[in-house]
Design an enzyme around this catalytic site. Structure first.
Site: not given
Ligand code: MN
Ligand code: MN
Length: 296
Positions: A89, A100, A159, A167, A192, A281
């Site tokens: 990640d 992300d 998020h 986040h 994710e 994700e």
């Protein structure tokens, strides 16, 4: 294509962060094989991110088997990959605007668990659009993963991202929920899904290598001051790895800063021993007719 309140210049920064992330994640995933070390893989990804973008949005997370999130190698860590389920990640920022994304590399012979998370992500992305409730996206994720006979990790979620904030809201659950938040054009969100052979509830393990600034204030201790200087200058409010801090006695200083409430620690989140977790994700911009995947 209209992207609501998100101006074009900002959208471009997100897109650039996303394309760097895609390139680095693909080349880093190729390095994950038995005998390679977690540290060399993490450092390769992080060096490439600093070459191609303004920086990492957070330390590279390398979570193995029952680990789901927040695992990152320690300084001098010599752990090698074995026949494991490996979640990779990464986060990239351009001027604080964050992409992300994550992939899972299966070295354990449980490819279906990886497919479950990937297919759940595809279903979620198909569902994204303005006016869609976050709980509906969670329902898509849950349906796919349960259809495979696995369980979504229920206490981890997608998020929003904002400048210098990796986040933020809205929370995008990995299960169907009654209530939720309605997505709007211009929202930038990371989705994710995690699939697991376990109970679907991760808990905090003992390892902790990732921290972020919680409440800045002046400290007397010299080594603590050096840590805070580096954090304020280079990482600001973004998470950092303890191995990134160069000053002497930094590990002790970090623990002290945590006790004082200046730093926040992120312990590894894990399923029960013997279980496996996979993750997929992407980060997307919500558009009028669905979404633009910036990490594809
Ligand atoms: Mn991530
Ligand atoms: Mn994320």
């Amino acid at each position: 294509m209209s992207i609501g309140p998100l101006d074009e210049e900002t959208a471009e920064k997100y897109r650039e962060a996303g394309s760097v992330l895609r390139e680095v994640l693909d080349e880093t995933a190729e390095m994950v094989e038995p005998g390679a070390t977690h540290l060399e893989v993490a450092e390769h990804a992080e060096e490439r991110i600093y070459e191609l973008a303004d920086g990492c949005a957070f330390p590279v997370n390398i979570s193995v088997d029952e680990e789901a999130s927040h695992a990152s190698p320690a300084r001098d860590d010599d752990t090698e990959f074995g026949e494991e389920m490996v979640c990779l990640d990464c986060g990239v920022h351009i001027d604080g605007y964050i992409a992300d994304a994550a992939v899972t590399v299966d070295l354990s012979g449980n490819e279906e668990l990886v497919e479950a998370a990937e297919e759940a992500l595809d279903a979620a992305l198909d569902a994204v659009g303005p006016g869609v409730q976050t709980g509906e996206i969670g329902a898509e994720i849950e349906d796919v993963i349960r259809g495979y006979g696995y369980t979504p990790v229920l206490n981890l979620s997608g998020h929003g991202v904002e400048q210098w904030d990796a986040h933020t809201g809205p929370n995008i659950p990995n299960r169907g929920t009654e209530r939720g938040v309605e997505l709007e054009v211009g929202d930038v969100v990371a989705i994710e899904p995690f699939a697991t052979t376990g109970s679907g509830k991760v808990s905090e393990g003992s390892k902790e290598e990732i921290y972020s600034l919680e409440r800045d204030r002046s400290v007397r201790d010299r080594s603590a001051r050096q840590v805070l200087e580096q954090v304020n200058e280079e990482y600001k409010t973004l998470p950092f790895a303890s191995r990134w801090i160069d000053s002497p006695r930094s590990d002790i200083a970090i623990q002290r800063l945590k006790q004082q409430g200046v730093l926040h620690g992120y312990p590894v989140l894990k399923e029960d021993d013997g279980e496996l977790v996979s993750q997929a994700e992407h980060t997307v911009i919500v558009t009028e007719d669905g979404c633009e995947i910036i990490t594809e």
